[in-house]
Write a protein that holds these residues in place. Structure first.
Motif, PDB file in Angstrom:
ATOM      1  N   LEU A 165      -1.927  19.626  -7.338  1.00  0.00           N
ATOM      2  CA  LEU A 165      -2.324  18.270  -7.731  1.00  0.00           C
ATOM      3  C   LEU A 165      -2.367  17.318  -6.551  1.00  0.00           C
ATOM      4  O   LEU A 165      -3.052  16.300  -6.599  1.00  0.00           O
ATOM      5  CB  LEU A 165      -1.379  17.723  -8.810  1.00  0.00           C
ATOM      6  N   TRP A 166      -1.602  17.661  -5.483  1.00  0.00           N
ATOM      7  CA  TRP A 166      -1.630  16.763  -4.328  1.00  0.00           C
ATOM      8  C   TRP A 166      -2.966  16.828  -3.580  1.00  0.00           C
ATOM      9  O   TRP A 166      -3.263  15.982  -2.742  1.00  0.00           O
ATOM     10  CB  TRP A 166      -0.479  17.123  -3.371  1.00  0.00           C
ATOM     11  N   LEU A 167      -3.781  17.840  -3.918  1.00  0.00           N
ATOM     12  CA  LEU A 167      -5.087  17.926  -3.248  1.00  0.00           C
ATOM     13  C   LEU A 167      -6.061  16.841  -3.702  1.00  0.00           C
ATOM     14  O   LEU A 167      -6.978  16.473  -2.985  1.00  0.00           O
ATOM     15  CB  LEU A 167      -5.720  19.298  -3.521  1.00  0.00           C
ATOM     16  N   LEU A 168      -5.876  16.306  -4.930  1.00  0.00           N
ATOM     17  CA  LEU A 168      -6.817  15.292  -5.433  1.00  0.00           C
ATOM     18  C   LEU A 168      -6.793  14.016  -4.616  1.00  0.00           C
ATOM     19  O   LEU A 168      -7.848  13.502  -4.220  1.00  0.00           O
ATOM     20  CB  LEU A 168      -6.531  15.013  -6.911  1.00  0.00           C
ATOM     21  N   PRO A 169      -5.568  13.443  -4.290  1.00  0.00           N
ATOM     22  CA  PRO A 169      -5.584  12.245  -3.403  1.00  0.00           C
ATOM     23  C   PRO A 169      -6.150  12.550  -2.034  1.00  0.00           C
ATOM     24  O   PRO A 169      -6.830  11.719  -1.434  1.00  0.00           O
ATOM     25  CB  PRO A 169      -4.126  11.823  -3.359  1.00  0.00           C
ATOM     26  N   ALA A 170      -5.864  13.765  -1.521  1.00  0.00           N
ATOM     27  CA  ALA A 170      -6.381  14.101  -0.182  1.00  0.00           C
ATOM     28  C   ALA A 170      -7.900  14.136  -0.173  1.00  0.00           C
ATOM     29  O   ALA A 170      -8.550  13.655   0.754  1.00  0.00           O
ATOM     30  CB  ALA A 170      -5.800  15.451   0.263  1.00  0.00           C
ATOM     31  N   LEU A 171      -8.472  14.739  -1.234  1.00  0.00           N
ATOM     32  CA  LEU A 171      -9.939  14.766  -1.307  1.00  0.00           C
ATOM     33  C   LEU A 171     -10.530  13.372  -1.437  1.00  0.00           C
ATOM     34  O   LEU A 171     -11.588  13.069  -0.866  1.00  0.00           O
ATOM     35  CB  LEU A 171     -10.372  15.618  -2.501  1.00  0.00           C
ATOM     36  N   ALA A 172      -9.860  12.493  -2.180  1.00  0.00           N
ATOM     37  CA  ALA A 172     -10.357  11.107  -2.284  1.00  0.00           C
ATOM     38  C   ALA A 172     -10.314  10.405  -0.945  1.00  0.00           C
ATOM     39  O   ALA A 172     -11.226   9.665  -0.575  1.00  0.00           O
ATOM     40  CB  ALA A 172      -9.531  10.343  -3.322  1.00  0.00           C
ATOM     41  N   ILE A 173      -9.228  10.660  -0.162  1.00  0.00           N
ATOM     42  CA  ILE A 173      -9.118  10.010   1.167  1.00  0.00           C
ATOM     43  C   ILE A 173     -10.227  10.501   2.081  1.00  0.00           C
ATOM     44  O   ILE A 173     -10.856   9.729   2.804  1.00  0.00           O
ATOM     45  CB  ILE A 173      -7.713  10.311   1.757  1.00  0.00           C
ATOM     46  N   ILE A 174     -10.496  11.838   2.046  1.00  0.00           N
ATOM     47  CA  ILE A 174     -11.538  12.391   2.931  1.00  0.00           C
ATOM     48  C   ILE A 174     -12.905  11.826   2.562  1.00  0.00           C
ATOM     49  O   ILE A 174     -13.730  11.503   3.413  1.00  0.00           O
ATOM     50  CB  ILE A 174     -11.522  13.929   2.832  1.00  0.00           C
ATOM     51  N   ILE A 212     -13.534   8.861   1.267  1.00  0.00           N
ATOM     52  CA  ILE A 212     -13.639   7.460   1.720  1.00  0.00           C
ATOM     53  C   ILE A 212     -13.873   7.401   3.206  1.00  0.00           C
ATOM     54  O   ILE A 212     -14.686   6.618   3.705  1.00  0.00           O
ATOM     55  CB  ILE A 212     -12.381   6.677   1.303  1.00  0.00           C
ATOM     56  N   VAL A 213     -13.157   8.260   3.983  1.00  0.00           N
ATOM     57  CA  VAL A 213     -13.316   8.258   5.444  1.00  0.00           C
ATOM     58  C   VAL A 213     -14.735   8.694   5.816  1.00  0.00           C
ATOM     59  O   VAL A 213     -15.372   8.099   6.695  1.00  0.00           O
ATOM     60  CB  VAL A 213     -12.246   9.175   6.084  1.00  0.00           C
ATOM     61  N   SER A 214     -15.251   9.738   5.143  1.00  0.00           N
ATOM     62  CA  SER A 214     -16.633  10.174   5.457  1.00  0.00           C
ATOM     63  C   SER A 214     -17.650   9.095   5.098  1.00  0.00           C
ATOM     64  O   SER A 214     -18.649   8.917   5.766  1.00  0.00           O
ATOM     65  CB  SER A 214     -16.956  11.464   4.705  1.00  0.00           C
ATOM     66  N   GLY A 215     -17.401   8.321   4.017  1.00  0.00           N
ATOM     67  CA  GLY A 215     -18.301   7.209   3.680  1.00  0.00           C
ATOM     68  C   GLY A 215     -18.291   6.147   4.742  1.00  0.00           C
ATOM     69  O   GLY A 215     -19.310   5.560   5.071  1.00  0.00           O
ATOM     70  N   ALA A 216     -17.074   5.913   5.326  1.00  0.00           N
ATOM     71  CA  ALA A 216     -17.005   4.923   6.410  1.00  0.00           C
ATOM     72  C   ALA A 216     -17.747   5.413   7.631  1.00  0.00           C
ATOM     73  O   ALA A 216     -18.457   4.662   8.293  1.00  0.00           O
ATOM     74  CB  ALA A 216     -15.534   4.617   6.741  1.00  0.00           C
ATOM     75  N   LYS A 255      -5.375   2.474   7.209  1.00  0.00           N
ATOM     76  CA  LYS A 255      -6.732   2.160   6.781  1.00  0.00           C
ATOM     77  C   LYS A 255      -6.864   2.294   5.274  1.00  0.00           C
ATOM     78  O   LYS A 255      -7.586   1.552   4.618  1.00  0.00           O
ATOM     79  CB  LYS A 255      -7.738   3.078   7.470  1.00  0.00           C
ATOM     80  N   LEU A 256      -6.199   3.289   4.694  1.00  0.00           N
ATOM     81  CA  LEU A 256      -6.337   3.543   3.273  1.00  0.00           C
ATOM     82  C   LEU A 256      -5.485   2.613   2.441  1.00  0.00           C
ATOM     83  O   LEU A 256      -5.930   2.083   1.431  1.00  0.00           O
ATOM     84  CB  LEU A 256      -5.983   4.991   2.944  1.00  0.00           C
ATOM     85  N   PHE A 257      -4.194   2.417   2.875  1.00  0.00           N
ATOM     86  CA  PHE A 257      -3.259   1.699   2.013  1.00  0.00           C
ATOM     87  C   PHE A 257      -2.862   0.350   2.564  1.00  0.00           C
ATOM     88  O   PHE A 257      -2.296  -0.453   1.847  1.00  0.00           O
ATOM     89  CB  PHE A 257      -1.987   2.538   1.805  1.00  0.00           C
ATOM     90  N   GLY A 258      -3.102   0.080   3.813  1.00  0.00           N
ATOM     91  CA  GLY A 258      -2.694  -1.202   4.401  1.00  0.00           C
ATOM     92  C   GLY A 258      -3.779  -2.222   4.303  1.00  0.00           C
ATOM     93  O   GLY A 258      -4.936  -1.908   4.114  1.00  0.00           O
ATOM     94  N   GLY A 267      -9.484  -1.294   5.843  1.00  0.00           N
ATOM     95  CA  GLY A 267     -10.504  -0.616   5.036  1.00  0.00           C
ATOM     96  C   GLY A 267     -11.314  -1.533   4.165  1.00  0.00           C
ATOM     97  O   GLY A 267     -11.682  -1.189   3.064  1.00  0.00           O
ATOM     98  N   CYS A 268     -11.557  -2.753   4.609  1.00  0.00           N
ATOM     99  CA  CYS A 268     -12.336  -3.707   3.790  1.00  0.00           C
ATOM    100  C   CYS A 268     -13.796  -3.238   3.695  1.00  0.00           C
ATOM    101  O   CYS A 268     -14.373  -2.816   4.680  1.00  0.00           O
ATOM    102  CB  CYS A 268     -12.281  -5.109   4.405  1.00  0.00           C
TER     103      CYS A 268
END
Length: 585
Positions: A4-13, A15-19, A548-551, A576-577
């Motif tokens: 289940l910890w893979l789901l947040p990691a995939l979401a972070i990746i 967002i970073v690729s979109g940036a 970048k993600l949480f701050g 991450g604005c």
């Protein structure tokens, strides 16, 4: 549970690729500010500057104020008419055959013998003697001399003046007033209320990510040498000899025969015309035994042809003669001569030349990009509305008018004229003549004769006969007949209905995006993305991926962004604005 910890990691990746993709999109073909020279723009007023190629389809075009136009895909709902087959039930009447017992009257013929009486004629031949008197004609020939007078025509030409009247037309113009009626339209405005239903669109905004490829043009200047041929015109004068023919006149004398003559007056006697006249033959006396006296029978009428009196005429006759005389004639002989004619000949001489041309070769390099598009979904909701329409009603009103018409009258006016006519007068001169006529006289001498006649006498004798007579009678007979019985049944039949089906059509619409010019690399920008120390505390080491993600942004930073500026700075932002930074992102 361990995965289940893979789901947040995939979401972070993601967002970073979109940036990163946003950074690539900004620093790629969509960015129109150059990094080599600060403030210079590749596109100026929609045209390519400094030898650059035009922007490919789907790319943006920059304006002078820093804004650029992007082609966005917009969906539009189009209603198409589609025919659909449906089924409905209807009542159908049909007829069924049914046997029914019925009675009918049948005629028939019956024969019988009948006795009757017929009157049969019976003929009987009888004989009787008849005494009768016949008048036998006796013919006798006589001669007599007849004196008669013939009128001989004598012709005389005279002249007289004739007064006659000619009706000469005289035209006169008149005017008259004509009253007529015209139907004049009178318009009246009326109002009526119409209830109708309108499909009101309800729009809903959605988002989706689109991956697309942009062809980036790369220009290269090359040089090549072209060999070509030029044709020069050279003129040359020449002379040619030409033979031609001339017709030379020549005089000569010849003798010809000329036809001549003169008119001579000749007198000729023409016999008179043939005339038809009716002559009655001498009559005869016939004895009539019925009246016991002689009756005169006039002779037959016959038509005979008699020639009229001859007449003398004078006519002019042309007497031809032949004469010889000499005349002077001209004939033409051909004579050959020679002359020289100058002329000019033009010929083209080829000449080889060389020139050097510069040309530009453009190559399109594909580049992958990603963008988020917002699209609108439209649903049609029916809504009842009312509108008031004004319409015009036309009624015709009669209006009296007058017009003046001109017409022409023709009157025939008598006009006296005179003409002279030549006419021929024929007067008859009496001439006595004598002729001998032979005629025959017939006398009827009575003669008694006897003859025997046979005649038939008819008597009617009764005779009994028998004949067969046909009598028509009728009898009643039973038979079976088939009747049509009316019945009803339900039938399912197809029918076609035309309905509007919505279809979504995607098309590109130009959208202008406002983007101010960024600060060049190396200078201290508003976010502190330069070489100098940042003013808002956005350092490279202070951020990191987790920040970048949480701050959030530092308090001293006016605006933060996760997209690199268009000037090519590689500094990593500290927040991450998603909003556009103040430096022109």
């Amino acid at each position: 549970m361990k995965r289940l910890w893979l789901l947040p990691a995939l979401a972070i990746i993601a967002i970073v690729s979109g940036a990163q993709s946003a950074r690539a999109a900004y620093c790629g073909a969509i960015s129109y500010q150059g990094c080599s020279n600060c403030g210079e723009s590749v596109v100026s007023d929609g045209t390519v500057a400094d030898g650059a190629s035009p922007v490919a389809d789907g790319a943006a075009s920059a304006n002078a104020d820093g804004s650029y136009t992007v082609m966005r895909n917009v969906t539009e709902t189009v209603y198409e008419q589609v025919q659909e087959t449906r089924y409905r039930t209807r009542n159908e009447t049909y007829y069924e055959d049914k046997e029914v017992q019925a009675t009918r009257v049948v005629p028939y013929t019956e024969q019988r013998e009948v006795q009757y009486t017929v009157m049969v004629p019976t003929y009987e031949t009888k004989t009787r003697t008849i005494n009768y008197t016949v008048n036998k004609p006796v013919y006798e020939t006589h001669e007599k001399v007849i004196n008669y007078t013939v009128k001989k025509p004598v012709y005389e030409t005279k002249t007289r003046t004739i007064n006659y009247t000619v009706m000469k037309p005289v035209y006169e113009t008149h005017e008259k007033v004509i009253n007529y009626t015209v139907k004049k339209p009178v318009w009246e405005t009326k109002t009526r209320t119409i209830n109708y239903t309108v499909n009101k669109p309800v729009y809903e905004t959605r988002e989706k990510t689109i991956n697309y490829t942009v062809m980036v043009p790369v220009h290269e200047t090359k040089t090549r040498t072209i060999n070509y041929t030029v044709y020069n015109t050279v003129r040359e004068d020449k002379v040619r000899t030409e033979n031609y023919t001339v017709m030379v006149p020549e005089q000569y004398t010849k003798t010809i025969t000329v036809k001549g003559g003169h008119w001579e007056t000749q007198t000729e006697t023409v016999p008179g015309p043939m005339m038809r006249r009716t002559v009655r033959e001498p009559g005869t006396w016939t004895y009539d035994p019925a009246t016991c006296r002689c009756v005169y029978c006039p002779g037959k009428c016959r038509v005979e042809c008699v020639q009229g009196c001859p007449k003398t005429i004078c006519k002019k006759v042309w007497v031809p003669t032949c004469e010889e005389k000499e005349i002077c004639c001209t004939r033409y002989k051909k004579e050959c001569r020679t002359r020289e004619i100058p002329y000019t000949v033009c010929r083209r001489v080829p000449e080889c030349k060389t020139k050097t041309c510069n040309y530009t070769v453009c190559k399109m390099v594909p580049e992958c990009r990603t963008k988020t598009c917002k699209y609108t979904v439209c649903k049609m909701v029916p809504e009842c509305r009312t509108k008031t329409c004004e319409y015009k009603v036309c009624s015709y009103v009669c209006e009296q008018r007058s017009k003046v018409c001109k017409y022409t009258t023709c009157k025939m006016v008598p006009e006296c004229r005179t003409k002279t006519c030549n006419y021929t007068v024929c007067s008859y001169v009496c001439e006595p003549r004598t002729k001998v006529c032979k005629y025959t006289t017939c006398k009827m001498v009575p003669e008694c004769r006897t003859k025997t006649c046979e005649y038939k006498v008819c008597k009617m004798v009764p005779e009994c006969r028998t004949k067969t007579v046909c009598v028509n009678k009728c009898r009643t007979e039973c038979y079976t007949k088939i009747c049509k019985v009316k019945k009803c049944r339900q039938v399912c039949e197809p029918y076609t209905v035309t309905k509007c089906v919505p279809r979504t059509v995607c098309k590109q619409v130009p959208v202008t995006v406002c983007c101010p010019a960024p600060v060049c690399c190396g200078a201290a920008d508003a976010c502190g993305c330069g070489a100098a120390a940042p003013s808002c505390g956005c350092s490279k080491s202070s951020g990191g991926l987790l920040k970048k993600l949480f701050g959030g942004c530092n308090k001293g930073c006016n605006s933060c962004c996760d997209v690199a500026p268009s000037c090519g700075c590689d500094a990593e932002p500290t927040c991450g604005c998603e909003a556009a930074p103040s430096c022109g992102c």
